[in-house]
Scaffold this active site. Structure first.
Site, PDB file in Angstrom:
ATOM      1  CG  ASP A 106       4.138   9.290  28.557  1.00  0.00           C
ATOM      2  OD1 ASP A 106       4.703   9.872  29.495  1.00  0.00           O
ATOM      3  OD2 ASP A 106       3.173   8.522  28.725  1.00  0.00           O
ATOM      4  CE1 TYR A 129       0.916   7.293  24.760  1.00  0.00           C
ATOM      5  CE2 TYR A 129      -0.089   7.853  26.838  1.00  0.00           C
ATOM      6  CZ  TYR A 129       1.023   7.495  26.111  1.00  0.00           C
ATOM      7  OH  TYR A 129       2.223   7.340  26.731  1.00  0.00           O
ATOM      8  CG  ASP A 154      16.015   2.713  17.876  1.00  0.00           C
ATOM      9  OD1 ASP A 154      15.720   3.683  17.143  1.00  0.00           O
ATOM     10  OD2 ASP A 154      16.128   1.554  17.432  1.00  0.00           O
ATOM     11  CE  LYS A 201      12.176   1.111  15.778  1.00  0.00           C
ATOM     12  NZ  LYS A 201      13.586   0.988  16.169  1.00  0.00           N
TER      13      LYS A 201
END
Ligand code: NAI
Length: 329
Positions: free
Chosen positions: A224, A120, A200, A167
């Protein structure tokens, strides 16, 4: 009060009516901030928005539409950055009577999303035609700050576990730094269980055993996305509130956006903004008013008296609000 646009003004009016009905005395300052105004004025954050928040330090905000794949920068992201609202706190709680696939589970978790950086940052660049880079910015300062916020909350509220979501198997540097900061803060809180999940896998675990989660600690983008996933577990975006917390300022807003598909129809569910109002009242130490509003909302859901369409009923925004106000009496 920043009503915003889309369903914003409808749910903001409803939330203000319900908050006022608690008996608390709030002198609302209504500040316009919407896509039309931004386009007309050519600035994302007009002075009156900043002036008001720099005077009151507290805001209740409806959603503001952001154009997709072009147009002006997100107002929401700009506001969070300008006021350094670094912690996005989103409680995910089952409401009594709300029918979901998980209705037998009493879900109660809290999302702590870093709110100022990551993808962002808005640093995008077309290197050559049809090749674009988008910078993911992760800093030690922001990562330590959100981790501290989550662990301090865990300690203050006797929560049992913090799950950091990342991740770092792929983004070894960026998510690796976020994770190292989480570990560092966790090591100072041996009384709180700490675990790490790749995003994930976290998504799957949240869907198959949501009851095993307590506090989720995430960088901006995963926070988000996972927020909407978690909203889906408890009945949808109509009922999940949130807070953007900084050192000085606090802006309370629902997880949902401007919902253009239902805007202007009078059918939006105002619960999410009302519950954001409950968070604001707690922040303002108006505990009686906060309890009255929270209890009234739960009473309406438990009796299934006036339920909006998103949750299977046919009450309008106004009928739901009237029912909440009646429940307070
Ligand atoms: P959205 O959250 O506005 O809507 C997603 C779905 O949920 C829609 O089907 C909508 O009707 C439903 N929904 C949302 N809130 C509801 C409510 N209170 N009652 C009943 N149903 C509700 O997400 P979408 O469509 O992806 O985004 C629309 C716009 O909102 C975009 O411009 C986006 O950038 C903006 N947005 C603004 C946010 C903010 O101001 N904080 C947050 C998220 C999106």
């Amino acid at each position: 009060m920043i009503p915003g646009d889309g369903i914003g003004p409808e749910v903001a009016d409803a939330a203000a009516r319900a908050i006022d009905a608690t008996g608390v005395k709030i002198d609302w300052e209504r500040i316009e901030l919407n896509a039309d105004l931004i386009q007309k004025r050519g600035e994302v954050l007009p002075n009156e928005v900043m002036d008001s928040l720099n005077r009151t330090f507290t805001g209740l905000k409806g959603p503001v539409t952001t154009p997709i794949a072009g147009g002006f920068q997100s107002v929401n992201v700009a506001l969070r950055k300008r006021l350094d609202l670094f912690a996005n706190v989103r409680p995910i709680r089952s409401l009594p009577g709300v029918k979901t696939r998980f209705q037998d589970l009493k879900l109660d978790m809290v999302i702590f999303r870093e709110n100022t950086e990551d993808l962002y940052s808005g640093l995008e660049h077309e290197v050559v035609k049809d090749v674009v880079t988008s910078l993911k910015v992760i800093t030690r300062t922001a990562s330590i700050r959100i981790a501290n916020y989550a662990f301090d909350y865990a300690k203050a509220t006797n929560r049992r576990k913090v799950s950091a979501v990342h991740k770092a198997n792929i983004m070894k540097l960026a998510d690796g730094l976020f994770l190292r900061c989480c570990r560092e803060v966790a090591s100072g809180h041996p009384e709180v269980r700490y675990e790490e999940l790749i995003v994930d896998n976290a998504s799957m675990q949240l869907v198959i055993r949501p009851e095993t989660f307590d506090i989720l600690l995430l960088p901006n983008l995963y926070g988000d996305i996972i927020s909407d996933l978690c909203a889906g577990l408890v009945g949808g975006l109509g009922i999940v509130p949130g807070a953007n917390m900084g050192e000085k300022h606090a802006v309370f807003e629902a997880v949902h956006g401007s919902a253009p598909d239902i805007a202007g129809k009078g059918i939006a569910n105002p619960t999410a903004l009302m519950l954001s109002g409950v968070m604001m009242l707690i922040h303002l130490k108006e505990m009686d008013a906060a309890n009255r509003l929270q209890t009234a909302i739960e009473t309406v859901y438990a009796s299934q008296g006036a339920v909006t369409r998103d949750l299977g009923g046919n009450a309008t925004t106004q009928q739901f609000t009237d029912a909440v106000i009646a429940a307070m009496k």
